[in-house]
Design a protein around this motif. Sequence first.
Motif, PDB file in Angstrom:
ATOM      1  N   SER A  13       0.838  -1.210   0.000  1.00 45.97           N
ATOM      2  CA  SER A  13       0.000   0.000   0.000  1.00 45.97           C
ATOM      3  C   SER A  13       0.870   1.256   0.000  1.00 45.97           C
ATOM      4  O   SER A  13       1.623   1.497   0.941  1.00 45.97           O
ATOM      5  CB  SER A  13      -0.895   0.006   1.243  1.00 45.97           C
ATOM      6  N   ASP A  36      -5.184  -7.916   6.928  1.00 46.14           N
ATOM      7  CA  ASP A  36      -5.725  -8.580   5.755  1.00 46.14           C
ATOM      8  C   ASP A  36      -6.951  -7.745   5.366  1.00 46.14           C
ATOM      9  O   ASP A  36      -7.966  -7.758   6.074  1.00 46.14           O
ATOM     10  CB  ASP A  36      -6.120 -10.023   6.134  1.00 46.14           C
ATOM     11  N   VAL A 209       2.812  -9.219  -5.951  1.00 46.64           N
ATOM     12  CA  VAL A 209       1.538  -8.900  -5.285  1.00 46.64           C
ATOM     13  C   VAL A 209       0.479  -8.511  -6.321  1.00 46.64           C
ATOM     14  O   VAL A 209      -0.647  -9.006  -6.293  1.00 46.64           O
ATOM     15  CB  VAL A 209       1.721  -7.742  -4.263  1.00 46.64           C
ATOM     16  N   PHE A 210       0.858  -7.642  -7.252  1.00 46.93           N
ATOM     17  CA  PHE A 210      -0.124  -7.172  -8.229  1.00 46.93           C
ATOM     18  C   PHE A 210      -0.549  -8.284  -9.186  1.00 46.93           C
ATOM     19  O   PHE A 210      -1.714  -8.360  -9.572  1.00 46.93           O
ATOM     20  CB  PHE A 210       0.414  -5.970  -9.008  1.00 46.93           C
ATOM     21  N   LYS A 212      -0.758 -11.413  -8.446  1.00 46.39           N
ATOM     22  CA  LYS A 212      -1.700 -12.265  -7.702  1.00 46.39           C
ATOM     23  C   LYS A 212      -3.051 -11.564  -7.596  1.00 46.39           C
ATOM     24  O   LYS A 212      -4.098 -12.157  -7.794  1.00 46.39           O
ATOM     25  CB  LYS A 212      -1.151 -12.577  -6.318  1.00 46.39           C
ATOM     26  N   ARG A 213      -2.999 -10.259  -7.272  1.00 43.52           N
ATOM     27  CA  ARG A 213      -4.242  -9.511  -7.070  1.00 43.52           C
ATOM     28  C   ARG A 213      -5.051  -9.409  -8.355  1.00 43.52           C
ATOM     29  O   ARG A 213      -6.268  -9.424  -8.343  1.00 43.52           O
ATOM     30  CB  ARG A 213      -3.913  -8.114  -6.532  1.00 43.52           C
TER      31      ARG A 213
END
Length: 217
Positions: A13, A36, A209-210, A212-213
């Motif tokens: 973030s 989370d 992360v991105f 996966k997101r």
Amino acid sequence: MTDEVKLYGAAASPTVFRVKIALNMKGIKYENVEEDLANKSADLLKYNPVHKKVPVLVHNGNPIAESLVIVEYIDDVWKGVPILPEDPYERALARFWAKFIDDKCMPAAFGVFGSNGDEQVVAEACEQLQILENELEFKGTKFFGGDDINIVDIAADFLAYWLGTLEEVAGIKFVTKEKFPRITEWGDNFIKCQIVKEILPSREYLLDVFKKRFGKG
Ligand SMILES: N[C@@H](CCC(=O)N[C@@H](CS)C(=O)NCC(=O)O)C(=O)O
């Protein structure tokens, strides 16, 4: 009394990283509480009942929410390296630009990724970023803060490589060196800053992360 400092945040973030950079500038030790966001803790909902978002800083039991409010709080409470200028007019200007980045640039830029490359949305984001590009050009300094970073640079952290990694994952490129040379140069300098380097996630981590997101990893 020793300060008890807790930061409720979430991986990747940029608003949380604003607070981490500010704490690092002041050399403050803190407990990092990883939230989370799909299953927010009772503590987070209690500490930020209005927005229910991270970051939240809890200082000696007192919660403070909204990243730029937290950054100013950190500057007010802990002396040492300044995050806002001392001169009232310069302070007002710094707040103005940090607010512009937060209100206009960040939502417009991140909005591109949910827009399926809609030309109007991309044009709107470019328009906001162009204002920032012009301001950097006008200032002619390494950072918005001059030779060193200040709250405006911290507010703009997402430009350093969050956007680039999202661009890579989504296959949409709009913040190019050709179009935004000053912003690109600023981003290179920003991630080289020791204080930033120490706590910034790696590009590979963000990509992971991105991916996966956005269901590509
Ligand atoms: N204006 C807020 C924005 C914070 C924000 O958008 N936080 C995101 C993570 S980057 C969040 O908590 N999202 C969870 C949600 O919206 O439910 C700030 O600057 O602190």
